[in-house]
Design an enzyme around this catalytic site. Structure first.
Site, PDB file in Angstrom:
ATOM      1  N   ASP A  85      -3.831 -26.988  21.918  1.00 17.12           N
ATOM      2  CA  ASP A  85      -4.550 -26.295  23.005  1.00 17.12           C
ATOM      3  C   ASP A  85      -4.259 -24.803  23.113  1.00 17.12           C
ATOM      4  OD1 ASP A  85      -5.621 -28.735  23.653  1.00 17.12           O
ATOM      5  OD2 ASP A  85      -4.165 -29.147  25.239  1.00 17.12           O
ATOM      6  N   ASP A 130      -1.525   3.914  11.484  1.00 14.22           N
ATOM      7  CA  ASP A 130      -0.503   3.349  10.593  1.00 14.22           C
ATOM      8  C   ASP A 130       0.530   4.442  10.319  1.00 14.22           C
ATOM      9  OD1 ASP A 130       0.902   1.943   8.698  1.00 14.22           O
ATOM     10  OD2 ASP A 130      -0.674   1.942   7.183  1.00 14.22           O
ATOM     11  N   GLU A 178       2.119   7.842   2.176  1.00 15.50           N
ATOM     12  CA  GLU A 178       3.358   7.167   2.571  1.00 15.50           C
ATOM     13  C   GLU A 178       4.304   6.902   1.409  1.00 15.50           C
ATOM     14  OE1 GLU A 178       2.785   2.971   3.576  1.00 15.50           O
ATOM     15  OE2 GLU A 178       0.632   3.262   3.488  1.00 15.50           O
ATOM     16  N   HIS A 203       5.642   1.181  -4.660  1.00 15.10           N
ATOM     17  CA  HIS A 203       4.264   1.032  -4.161  1.00 15.10           C
ATOM     18  C   HIS A 203       3.503   2.321  -4.390  1.00 15.10           C
ATOM     19  CE1 HIS A 203       5.381   3.424  -0.623  1.00 15.10           C
ATOM     20  NE2 HIS A 203       6.443   2.644  -0.455  1.00 15.10           N
ATOM     21  N   TYR A 252      13.555   3.169  -1.974  1.00 12.57           N
ATOM     22  CA  TYR A 252      14.255   1.968  -1.516  1.00 12.57           C
ATOM     23  C   TYR A 252      15.319   1.656  -2.566  1.00 12.57           C
ATOM     24  CZ  TYR A 252       9.669   2.085   0.620  1.00 12.57           C
ATOM     25  OH  TYR A 252       8.528   2.514   1.247  1.00 12.57           O
ATOM     26  N   HIS A 305      -5.352  -1.796   5.882  1.00  8.93           N
ATOM     27  CA  HIS A 305      -5.637  -1.544   4.466  1.00  8.93           C
ATOM     28  C   HIS A 305      -7.149  -1.637   4.370  1.00  8.93           C
ATOM     29  CE1 HIS A 305      -1.373  -2.751   2.912  1.00  8.93           C
ATOM     30  NE2 HIS A 305      -1.373  -1.733   3.747  1.00  8.93           N
ATOM     31  N   HIS A 309      -3.356   4.233   1.184  1.00 10.20           N
ATOM     32  CA  HIS A 309      -4.549   3.366   1.172  1.00 10.20           C
ATOM     33  C   HIS A 309      -5.560   3.923   2.153  1.00 10.20           C
ATOM     34  CE1 HIS A 309      -2.816   1.819   4.945  1.00 10.20           C
ATOM     35  NE2 HIS A 309      -1.654   1.804   4.304  1.00 10.20           N
ATOM     36  N   HIS A 367       7.994  -5.519   3.431  1.00  4.11           N
ATOM     37  CA  HIS A 367       7.249  -6.134   4.536  1.00  4.11           C
ATOM     38  C   HIS A 367       8.178  -6.856   5.521  1.00  4.11           C
ATOM     39  CE1 HIS A 367       3.417  -6.033   1.884  1.00  4.11           C
ATOM     40  NE2 HIS A 367       3.667  -4.883   2.477  1.00  4.11           N
ATOM     41  N   GLU A 374       5.183   8.064   6.639  1.00  9.51           N
ATOM     42  CA  GLU A 374       3.742   7.761   6.522  1.00  9.51           C
ATOM     43  C   GLU A 374       2.945   8.456   7.603  1.00  9.51           C
ATOM     44  OE1 GLU A 374       2.745   3.590   7.237  1.00  9.51           O
ATOM     45  OE2 GLU A 374       0.887   3.857   6.098  1.00  9.51           O
ATOM     46  N   ARG A 408      10.794   5.534   4.256  1.00 10.22           N
ATOM     47  CA  ARG A 408       9.358   5.781   4.025  1.00 10.22           C
ATOM     48  C   ARG A 408       8.892   6.725   5.127  1.00 10.22           C
ATOM     49  NH1 ARG A 408       7.888   1.053   3.540  1.00 10.22           N
ATOM     50  NH2 ARG A 408       7.079   0.457   5.572  1.00 10.22           N
ATOM     51  N   ASP A 427       7.648   1.115  10.957  1.00 13.18           N
ATOM     52  CA  ASP A 427       6.261   1.208  10.487  1.00 13.18           C
ATOM     53  C   ASP A 427       5.434   0.460  11.521  1.00 13.18           C
ATOM     54  OD1 ASP A 427       3.812   1.044   9.216  1.00 13.18           O
ATOM     55  OD2 ASP A 427       4.638   0.458   7.271  1.00 13.18           O
TER      56      ASP A 427
HETATM   57  N1  GLY Z   1       1.801  -0.946   7.493  1.00 23.28           N
HETATM   58  C1  GLY Z   1       1.307  -1.283   6.244  1.00 23.28           C
HETATM   59  C2  GLY Z   1       1.285  -0.144   5.351  1.00 23.28           C
HETATM   60  O1  GLY Z   1       1.882   0.855   5.627  1.00 23.28           O
HETATM   61  O2  GLY Z   1       0.603  -0.131   4.365  1.00 23.28           O
HETATM   62 MN    MN Z   2       0.158   2.143   5.301  1.00 23.58          MN
HETATM   63 MN    MN Z   3       2.480   1.477   7.506  1.00 26.44          MN
END
Ligand code: GLY
Ligand code: MN
Ligand code: MN
Length: 440
Positions: A36, A268, A381, A347, A385, A358, A351, A240, A405, A403, A257
């Site tokens: 529910d 973001d 970003e 990475h 690491y 994304h 994006h 993540h 961003e 990071r 983040d």
């Molecule tokens: N928060 C996801 C990224 O930075 O791509």
């Molecule tokens: Mn991002």
């Molecule tokens: Mn991010």
């Protein structure tokens, strides 16, 4: 967002579909969390982009040139009992009156009615392979028409993904869309500043997450655009990480983040700063390297520059810096060619950003990185690491994750940083945190 904005988008879509063809797009569904109790409903971005209709159990149909109306919305009928238990819903009348559908029908009748609409159409555009129910139903409707071919009706002969058309539209943000993105960015910036001010050893990562969500909600933005990452110390090396349950310790960095969603548009932002308010020497050295890479990458952002230029310069700066600091050994061009930097920077630079964090849109056209154009929004970003168990580097670097961003709009003459309000130089961060600590 005004109805006129959605109308403009539908008009553009109709032109691109062309007469003789039809397009379908379904809403998101409610998903059960446990008995529910449902997960919070989030509309499908493509569906919302075209309709502004925020209900589940709906299907939008676009038939360019249809005399009785080109835009048809199948949705739930108004139900008093449902309204009492679950709240307002548009019903068939609301769909035409408030959402400018030319025609509306009960979603429960979709099988009968939609088969008729598909008759004698050539091509069906839809989000191919995204929703197995729609994939399955569509084949059923087409088969149904084919079975009646002796009556003279013709079934569609071509199925096509609607995504290339729709996602190319979504890639270029209008003034109205940018207003929402600016609001999401502004409130997220404030939340990050608050988090820096409220950070101190002894608190828990989830408490910082709560501070962020508190600020977003107090500002009228009810949802985050994605689960917040609040990662202290070595947790920041997990890209993540969303457990957010460790206790903050002096001497560690904190990577946050987090971003808000404003009427389906995302911000973001990532910042990394010392929990004590003061960077240690190794932290400062790696931080400055990431910041240099980020600033240089942002500098690249202007019309007609290929998408990968920002990434390439970040790789170059980071690789050179890692050699200088002794984390990589060898010649820079060879280290780049062999992608040795990927041990620590695994990475890409960023994006597209929009309704989805994304966001949609191709990164390559005809197998070439596409060129940036005004109206596109993207993140920049870079990060570093250094795994805690990395035996090839000096101990002082291990377990550091960083990071930085920001969200960048491509303008006619260059770019605009939508998220500039959160400090990111070492001096600015330390000043903000020192001042706050003094105030107590
Ligand atoms: N928060 C996801 C990224 O930075 O791509
Ligand atoms: Mn991002
Ligand atoms: Mn991010």
């Amino acid at each position: 967002m005004k109805q006129s904005e959605f109308k403009k988008r539908r008009k553009q879509l109709m032109q691109r579909i062309g007469k003789g063809n039809i397009a379908l797009i379904g809403s998101a569904s409610v998903r059960t969390r446990n008995r529910d109790v449902d997960y919070p409903f989030r509309q499908d971005s493509d569906f919302y982009y075209l309709t502004g209709f925020n209900e589940p159990d709906a299907l939008a149909v676009f038939i360019p040139g249809r005399e009785q109306g080109e835009y048809i919305l199948f949705c739930r009928e108004f139900d008093e009992k449902k309204a009492l238990w679950e709240g307002a819903h548009a019903g068939l009348e609301g769909a035409t009156k408030n959402y400018a559908a030319h025609d509306s029908f009960p979603i429960d009748d979709v099988d009968e009615i939609l088969s008729g609409m598909l008759e004698n159409k050539n091509k069906v555009f839809y989000p191919m392979g995204r929703n197995s129910d729609l994939d399955h139903d569509l084949i059923g409707w087409i088969t149904h028409i084919r079975n009646q071919s002796r009556t003279g009706v013709v079934a569609p002969v071509e199925l096509a993904s609607i995504e290339p058309i729709l996602h190319e539209m979504r890639l270029f943000k209008t003034t109205a869309e940018l207003a929402l993105m600016r609001r999401a960015a502004e409130v997220s910036v404030q939340a990050h500043v608050k988090a820096m001010q409220l950070c101190h050893a002894g608190r828990y990562e989830y408490q910082i997450e709560a501070d962020i969500v508190h600020h977003l909600m107090q500002s009228g933005l009810r949802a985050v655009a994605y689960p917040s990452i609040v990662a202290s110390g070595k947790n920041a090396c997990t890209l993540h990480y969303t457990e957010n349950k460790a206790q903050l310790k002096n001497g560690d960095l904190l990577l946050i983040d987090a971003g808000a969603e404003c009427d389906h548009y995302a911000a973001d932002i990532t910042r990394t700063f010392p929990i004590s308010g003061k960077f240690t020497e190794p932290q400062a050295q790696l931080y400055q390297l990431v910041l240099n890479a980020q600033l240089a990458a942002i500098e690249q952002i202007k019309p007609n520059i290929p998408w990968n230029a920002a990434h390439d310069i970040s790789v170059e700066i980071i690789t050179k810096g890692l050699v200088k600091l002794g984390l990589l050994k060898g010649r820079v061009p060879k280290l780049i060619k062999d992608e040795k930097y990927k041990q620590f920077y695994m990475h890409r630079i960023g994006h597209w950003l929009g309704m989805d964090v994304h966001d949609v849109g191709d990164y390559k056209l005809n197998q070439e990185w596409r060129k940036l154009q005004p109206g596109m929004v993207l993140t920049i970003e870079p990060g570093l690491y250094i795994p805690e168990n990395c035996k090839t580097v000096d101990k002082k670097w291990r377990g550091i994750g960083i990071r930085i961003e920001d969200d960048i709009l491509v303008t006619k003459t260059g770019h605009e940083i939508l998220t500039n309000g959160v400090p990111k130089t070492i001096a600015d961060i330390e000043t903000l945190m020192a001042r706050d600590k003094e105030i107590g």
